[in-house]
Each structure stands twice: as structure tokens, then as C-alpha cells.
Scaffold this active site. Sequence first.
Site, PDB file in Angstrom:
ATOM      1  N   ASP A   1       0.927  -1.202  -0.082  1.00 31.30           N
ATOM      2  CA  ASP A   1      -0.118  -0.068  -0.143  1.00 31.30           C
ATOM      3  C   ASP A   1       0.837   1.307  -0.012  1.00 31.30           C
ATOM      4  O   ASP A   1       1.927   1.100   0.356  1.00 31.30           O
ATOM      5  CB  ASP A   1      -0.972   0.025   1.206  1.00 31.30           C
ATOM      6  CG  ASP A   1      -2.085   1.201   1.148  1.00 31.30           C
ATOM      7  OD1 ASP A   1      -2.172   1.720   0.172  1.00 31.30           O
ATOM      8  OD2 ASP A   1      -2.098   1.716   2.213  1.00 31.30           O
ATOM      9  N   SER A   2       0.245   2.331  -0.479  1.00 33.90           N
ATOM     10  CA  SER A   2       0.917   3.701  -0.245  1.00 33.90           C
ATOM     11  C   SER A   2       1.171   4.040   1.379  1.00 33.90           C
ATOM     12  O   SER A   2       2.212   4.815   1.472  1.00 33.90           O
ATOM     13  CB  SER A   2       0.331   4.669  -1.019  1.00 33.90           C
ATOM     14  OG  SER A   2      -1.109   4.810  -0.486  1.00 33.90           O
TER      15      SER A   2
ATOM     16  N   TYR B   1      -0.280   8.528  -2.668  1.00 35.15           N
ATOM     17  CA  TYR B   1      -0.578   8.358  -4.374  1.00 35.15           C
ATOM     18  C   TYR B   1      -1.710   9.038  -4.993  1.00 35.15           C
ATOM     19  O   TYR B   1      -1.841   9.331  -6.102  1.00 35.15           O
ATOM     20  CB  TYR B   1      -0.583   6.965  -4.508  1.00 35.15           C
ATOM     21  CG  TYR B   1       0.740   6.029  -4.210  1.00 35.15           C
ATOM     22  CD1 TYR B   1       1.854   6.660  -3.495  1.00 35.15           C
ATOM     23  CD2 TYR B   1       0.715   4.793  -4.719  1.00 35.15           C
ATOM     24  CE1 TYR B   1       2.763   5.756  -3.470  1.00 35.15           C
ATOM     25  CE2 TYR B   1       1.762   4.053  -4.793  1.00 35.15           C
ATOM     26  CZ  TYR B   1       3.191   4.646  -3.913  1.00 35.15           C
ATOM     27  OH  TYR B   1       4.189   3.962  -3.934  1.00 35.15           O
ATOM     28  N   GLY B   2      -2.721   9.127  -4.304  1.00 36.42           N
ATOM     29  CA  GLY B   2      -4.053   9.532  -4.693  1.00 36.42           C
ATOM     30  C   GLY B   2      -4.186  11.329  -5.332  1.00 36.42           C
ATOM     31  O   GLY B   2      -5.258  11.421  -6.162  1.00 36.42           O
TER      32      GLY B   2
ATOM     33  N   CYS C   1      -3.946  -1.175  -2.471  1.00 37.59           N
ATOM     34  CA  CYS C   1      -4.089   0.197  -2.428  1.00 37.59           C
ATOM     35  C   CYS C   1      -5.201   0.308  -3.772  1.00 37.59           C
ATOM     36  O   CYS C   1      -4.774  -0.055  -4.828  1.00 37.59           O
ATOM     37  CB  CYS C   1      -2.821   0.817  -2.909  1.00 37.59           C
ATOM     38  SG  CYS C   1      -2.751   2.647  -3.072  1.00 37.59           S
ATOM     39  N   ASN C   2      -5.951   1.022  -3.349  1.00 38.81           N
ATOM     40  CA  ASN C   2      -6.906   1.241  -4.688  1.00 38.81           C
ATOM     41  C   ASN C   2      -6.539   2.008  -5.682  1.00 38.81           C
ATOM     42  O   ASN C   2      -6.472   1.921  -6.870  1.00 38.81           O
ATOM     43  CB  ASN C   2      -8.233   2.247  -4.238  1.00 38.81           C
ATOM     44  CG  ASN C   2      -9.299   1.111  -3.570  1.00 38.81           C
ATOM     45  OD1 ASN C   2     -10.238   0.463  -4.067  1.00 38.81           O
ATOM     46  ND2 ASN C   2      -8.967   0.988  -2.168  1.00 38.81           N
ATOM     47  N   THR C   3      -5.744   3.316  -5.378  1.00 38.39           N
ATOM     48  CA  THR C   3      -4.872   4.091  -6.261  1.00 38.39           C
ATOM     49  C   THR C   3      -4.212   3.394  -7.235  1.00 38.39           C
ATOM     50  O   THR C   3      -4.121   3.501  -8.232  1.00 38.39           O
ATOM     51  CB  THR C   3      -4.405   5.238  -5.652  1.00 38.39           C
ATOM     52  OG1 THR C   3      -5.407   6.034  -4.764  1.00 38.39           O
ATOM     53  CG2 THR C   3      -3.792   6.147  -6.484  1.00 38.39           C
TER      54      THR C   3
ATOM     55  N   GLU D   1      -4.863   9.309   8.550  1.00 38.97           N
ATOM     56  CA  GLU D   1      -3.352   8.991   8.738  1.00 38.97           C
ATOM     57  C   GLU D   1      -3.085   9.770  10.129  1.00 38.97           C
ATOM     58  O   GLU D   1      -2.074   9.643  10.730  1.00 38.97           O
ATOM     59  CB  GLU D   1      -2.551   9.798   7.483  1.00 38.97           C
ATOM     60  CG  GLU D   1      -2.452   8.944   6.413  1.00 38.97           C
ATOM     61  CD  GLU D   1      -1.633   7.736   6.316  1.00 38.97           C
ATOM     62  OE1 GLU D   1      -0.624   7.619   6.856  1.00 38.97           O
ATOM     63  OE2 GLU D   1      -1.718   6.538   5.811  1.00 38.97           O
TER      64      GLU D   1
ATOM     65  N   CYS E   1     -11.126   3.260  -1.292  1.00 37.72           N
ATOM     66  CA  CYS E   1      -9.885   3.527  -0.710  1.00 37.72           C
ATOM     67  C   CYS E   1      -9.524   2.648   0.793  1.00 37.72           C
ATOM     68  O   CYS E   1     -10.472   2.669   1.364  1.00 37.72           O
ATOM     69  CB  CYS E   1      -9.834   5.114  -0.411  1.00 37.72           C
ATOM     70  SG  CYS E   1      -8.439   5.600   0.660  1.00 37.72           S
ATOM     71  N   THR E   2      -8.354   2.267   0.689  1.00 36.42           N
ATOM     72  CA  THR E   2      -8.094   1.067   1.820  1.00 36.42           C
ATOM     73  C   THR E   2      -8.100   1.864   3.127  1.00 36.42           C
ATOM     74  O   THR E   2      -7.970   1.315   4.051  1.00 36.42           O
ATOM     75  CB  THR E   2      -6.920   0.334   1.527  1.00 36.42           C
ATOM     76  OG1 THR E   2      -5.759   1.262   0.881  1.00 36.42           O
ATOM     77  CG2 THR E   2      -6.977  -0.768   0.431  1.00 36.42           C
ATOM     78  N   HIS E   3      -7.962   3.158   3.190  1.00 34.47           N
ATOM     79  CA  HIS E   3      -8.151   3.921   4.261  1.00 34.47           C
ATOM     80  C   HIS E   3      -9.549   4.158   4.842  1.00 34.47           C
ATOM     81  O   HIS E   3      -9.571   4.206   6.093  1.00 34.47           O
ATOM     82  CB  HIS E   3      -7.561   5.326   4.116  1.00 34.47           C
ATOM     83  CG  HIS E   3      -6.151   5.439   3.972  1.00 34.47           C
ATOM     84  ND1 HIS E   3      -5.402   5.032   3.258  1.00 34.47           N
ATOM     85  CD2 HIS E   3      -5.075   6.187   5.036  1.00 34.47           C
ATOM     86  CE1 HIS E   3      -3.998   5.096   3.356  1.00 34.47           C
ATOM     87  NE2 HIS E   3      -3.982   6.067   4.500  1.00 34.47           N
TER      88      HIS E   3
HETATM   89  N1  DGL Z   1      -4.009   3.829  -0.333  1.00 35.85           N
HETATM   90  C1  DGL Z   1      -4.703   4.609  -1.210  1.00 35.85           C
HETATM   91  C2  DGL Z   1      -6.012   4.223  -1.708  1.00 35.85           C
HETATM   92  O1  DGL Z   1      -6.457   3.043  -1.467  1.00 35.85           O
HETATM   93  C3  DGL Z   1      -5.143   5.938  -0.269  1.00 35.85           C
HETATM   94  C4  DGL Z   1      -4.096   6.806   0.097  1.00 35.85           C
HETATM   95  C5  DGL Z   1      -3.144   7.386  -0.987  1.00 35.85           C
HETATM   96  O2  DGL Z   1      -3.669   8.552  -1.447  1.00 35.85           O
HETATM   97  O3  DGL Z   1      -1.807   7.086  -1.125  1.00 35.85           O
HETATM   98  O4  DGL Z   1      -6.389   4.747  -2.826  1.00 35.85           O
END
Ligand code: DGL
Length: 272
Positions: free
Chosen positions: A13-14, A46-47, A78-80, A155, A193-195
Site C-alpha cells: 500500500d502507499s 498516491y491519490g 491500495c485502490n489508487t 493518517e 480507498c483502503t483507508h
Molecule cells: N491507499 C490509497 C488508496 O487506497 C489511499 C492513500 C493514498 O492516496 O496514497 O487509494
Amino acid sequence: MNSQSGKTIGVFDSGFGGLTVLHALLAAHNPVSRYAFLGDSARLPYGSKSRRTIARYAVESARYLVERQNAGFLVIACNTASALALDAITAAVPVPVLGVITPGAEAAKAASRTGDVLVIATDATVQSRAYSAALAAHGLRALEKACPLLVPLVEEGWTSHPVTREIIRIYLDELLAHASSIGMKPDTLLLGCTHYPLIRPLIEQAVPAGIRVIDSAEATAAAVAARFHNRQSSEPTELRFFATDSVEKFERLGSRFLGKPTGPVTLVDLDG
Ligand code: DGL
């Protein structure tokens, strides 16, 4: 690759959010007992970045897990990165790669009766239209909304803070008004989004009755478990954690996402 090759699932993940997917993988009683998790926390988020940058970061992270941690299978938690870099990752590493978009769309298909699905995600994920395409492949209509303020709040650890609650309400009000203005009858809200699973209780309180909140973590874990169902393992679970920025912060906040202490986290430098 050494003799451990193929026995480790690499999870990437990011930042910390992907730990919600690792949590689901562990809960799914996956017969694979060795996991290496990498959070590219130095380069999060990353998003808000471009496809080119996301792909470069994600490929470096994936290579680290395969080449340095002997991962024989990769979960892009990580979705992004899944939305914008799955092809680049798959081309860059010699192991199977699973992203979270397809399992998320399958979970939405199973949940929705009206066929209208709302998606909240990062800017980059929404702009990629990856969820709209994956949901359309299942005959579902999607309306996506970027919620860029939510990742920094999570975060920061503000997972039950009144400010987070208010921002969620504003985002969802806008999304629901838009859906209604185009005649949609959504019954499912997909957390893209995994958050966001960390603020799921606040999101569930903010959606109207009749809209079910789902996320891709469990669906992704089920897809991994199905893939490895023939394997037997009597070994105790081994978890290794790597981060590209403050390991102290990862250890402190990571436990919230994982649902238990992470233990020691190793600092890695992907630029080096
Ligand atoms: N992990 C990213 C996601 O699931 C969210 C955090 C990011 O923007 O890096 O999209």
C-alpha cells in the site's frame, strides 16, 4: 529467489491503509502463513499524483517485495495503485498480481439490488474511472466522488473526530444530491480507498437507511484464499513489515489498521 520463494504473499500500500486488507487476509485463514507488507509512507499520498508517478512508485514497491522479500504473489492493497498501475506492476514482476478493484466490484455486484452504486475514493482513482469500468462489466451503474480530505484525516489518527464526521457528511450530501439529480437509486456505497474502512462507522452513520456500505478488503481476502485453498500450512503466521518513512509512526498507527500490534517495522529506501 531463494527457497522461501512463492511462500510469501507480498502486500503493498502507499501507507497504512492496506493493513485493513492484510487484516482481512489473516481473518480469512489463508493457508499461506508468511506475509511481507510494504507501506510506501514516504511518498504517500498516491491519490493526488499522476498515473506516471503512481506507476513508478508502485512498480518500485512491487519489485522490492518480489526481489528483496521473495514474494511469490502480490496483493496491491491500495485502490489508487490498483486503478492506475496494475498493468505496469504486472508487466514488471514475474509473479501473479491481484488488485482490489475487481474484488470490490464483485462485492458491489453481490450487494446491490438496484444496480446503482456510489463510490468514494481518491482523486486519481476517480479520474481513472477504473471502478466505473469494473462495475459496468457487472451491469452496474456507478457514480464516483473524490474525497481527498479523508486520507490525511485517517493518517492523522482522527478516525472518530468531529471534524472527520462533518467532512464525511458534506462529501456524502454532495454525492447523494448528485445521484438523485441524475435519477439514480443507489443502494450501495463502495469504499474505494483502503483507508476508509477505518472511518467506516462514521460513514455508516452518515448514509441514509437503505444504502449498504461495503469495501474490497474482505472480497480481496476471499479471492486470495480461493487461490491458495489447496495448500496446507501448519507453520505459525509470520508477518514482516516495511515502511519507507517513520517506523515509529507506522508501529503506532499501523496497529489501528491491523487490529493488533505490528511489532517491529523495518525502514527501507526504495530510491537507493
Ligand atoms: N491507499 C490509497 C488508496 O487506497 C489511499 C492513500 C493514498 O492516496 O496514497 O487509494
